[in-house]
Write a protein that holds these residues in place. Sequence first.
Motif, mmCIF file in Angstrom:
data_model
loop_
_atom_site.group_PDB
_atom_site.id
_atom_site.type_symbol
_atom_site.label_atom_id
_atom_site.label_comp_id
_atom_site.label_asym_id
_atom_site.label_seq_id
_atom_site.Cartn_x
_atom_site.Cartn_y
_atom_site.Cartn_z
ATOM 1 N N SER A 85 -9.427 26.647 3.709
ATOM 2 C CA SER A 85 -9.908 27.761 3.144
ATOM 3 C C SER A 85 -11.221 27.834 3.907
ATOM 4 N N ILE A 86 -11.900 28.860 3.793
ATOM 5 C CA ILE A 86 -13.299 29.383 4.397
ATOM 6 C C ILE A 86 -13.912 29.919 3.356
ATOM 7 N N SER A 87 -15.314 29.457 3.020
ATOM 8 C CA SER A 87 -16.200 29.944 2.051
ATOM 9 C C SER A 87 -17.096 31.146 2.713
ATOM 10 N N ILE A 88 -17.478 31.995 1.668
ATOM 11 C CA ILE A 88 -18.453 33.093 2.121
ATOM 12 C C ILE A 88 -19.766 32.827 1.407
ATOM 13 N N TRP A 89 -20.851 32.951 2.127
ATOM 14 C CA TRP A 89 -21.888 32.408 1.307
ATOM 15 C C TRP A 89 -23.018 33.718 1.886
ATOM 16 N N LEU A 90 -24.108 33.902 1.009
ATOM 17 C CA LEU A 90 -25.317 34.526 1.424
ATOM 18 C C LEU A 90 -26.320 33.607 1.721
ATOM 19 N N SER A 91 -27.004 33.653 2.918
ATOM 20 C CA SER A 91 -27.866 32.636 3.012
ATOM 21 C C SER A 91 -29.385 33.265 3.548
ATOM 22 N N LYS A 92 -30.260 32.557 3.726
ATOM 23 C CA LYS A 92 -31.622 32.970 4.341
ATOM 24 C C LYS A 92 -31.788 32.750 5.536
ATOM 25 N N SER A 93 -30.842 31.986 6.607
ATOM 26 C CA SER A 93 -30.785 31.651 7.998
ATOM 27 C C SER A 93 -29.245 31.494 8.413
ATOM 28 N N SER A 94 -29.612 31.654 9.825
ATOM 29 C CA SER A 94 -27.906 31.178 10.278
ATOM 30 C C SER A 94 -27.717 29.718 10.437
ATOM 31 N N ALA A 95 -28.749 28.849 10.025
ATOM 32 C CA ALA A 95 -28.648 27.386 10.390
ATOM 33 C C ALA A 95 -27.502 26.637 9.321
ATOM 34 N N ASN A 96 -27.031 25.800 9.844
ATOM 35 C CA ASN A 96 -25.739 25.128 9.065
ATOM 36 C C ASN A 96 -26.184 25.043 7.703
ATOM 37 N N LEU A 97 -25.476 25.294 6.704
ATOM 38 C CA LEU A 97 -25.655 25.290 5.340
ATOM 39 C C LEU A 97 -26.016 23.911 4.826
ATOM 40 N N GLN A 98 -27.014 24.045 3.735
ATOM 41 C CA GLN A 98 -27.140 22.830 3.023
ATOM 42 C C GLN A 98 -26.540 23.189 1.473
ATOM 43 N N VAL A 99 -25.418 22.837 1.357
ATOM 44 C CA VAL A 99 -24.613 23.398 0.061
ATOM 45 C C VAL A 99 -25.403 23.277 -1.238
ATOM 46 N N GLY A 100 -26.062 22.179 -1.374
ATOM 47 C CA GLY A 100 -26.746 21.830 -2.513
ATOM 48 C C GLY A 100 -28.084 22.660 -2.709
ATOM 49 N N ASN A 101 -28.365 23.559 -1.819
ATOM 50 C CA ASN A 101 -29.910 24.070 -1.648
ATOM 51 C C ASN A 101 -29.511 25.684 -2.295
ATOM 52 N N SER A 102 -29.573 25.801 -3.559
ATOM 53 C CA SER A 102 -29.206 27.127 -4.273
ATOM 54 C C SER A 102 -30.392 28.062 -3.871
ATOM 55 N N ALA A 103 -31.351 27.740 -3.509
ATOM 56 C CA ALA A 103 -32.682 28.629 -3.046
ATOM 57 C C ALA A 103 -32.456 29.253 -1.835
ATOM 58 N N ALA A 104 -31.615 28.665 -1.285
ATOM 59 C CA ALA A 104 -31.167 29.240 0.250
ATOM 60 C C ALA A 104 -29.883 29.738 0.458
ATOM 61 N N ASN A 105 -28.912 29.388 -0.247
ATOM 62 C CA ASN A 105 -27.586 29.624 0.157
ATOM 63 C C ASN A 105 -26.926 29.752 -1.392
ATOM 64 N N ILE A 106 -26.133 30.759 -1.330
ATOM 65 C CA ILE A 106 -25.365 31.153 -2.512
ATOM 66 C C ILE A 106 -23.866 31.527 -2.175
#
Length: 154
Positions: A85-106
Amino acid sequence: MTTYSRLWFLSFVMLVMFSCSDSAQPVEIQPSPIDLNNAVVIKSGTFTGQNSYITSGSVQILRAQDGSHFLKTGEDFRVDGGAGSISIWLSKSSANLQVGNSAANIKLGTIQSRFSGVYTYSIPAPELLDFTHVVTFCDGARVNFGFSQLKNPE
């Protein structure tokens, strides 16, 4: 390198390459019941691959007539290089996601099969429209497969 070491290493590499799911209950988002035919495009972008993976195609943020917002991938959307599976996220940057950081990634949802074509995800809160990127992410390998910077339409 011993035969045992080679087999262990090969097994590890195969696991990372072909296992993109660590979710016990993955969810594939079904098409929205909201009519998006008359929706207004408020942001759009084009995907770029990352970390030696391919993600391509278009994406739009839409405002439906009832005021709700959706992310919709284009017919040209495609992700290559993963299974599971591949997940789709809204993020505040193109950097590798930090999954636990809900302020920067949803996380908006997960694609489990047919990693191409049109997918529609509800954007649950208006403040999420401040996010600047859409990211395709392999949960199992914890790596971005691609991103799109969202821009206002011209």
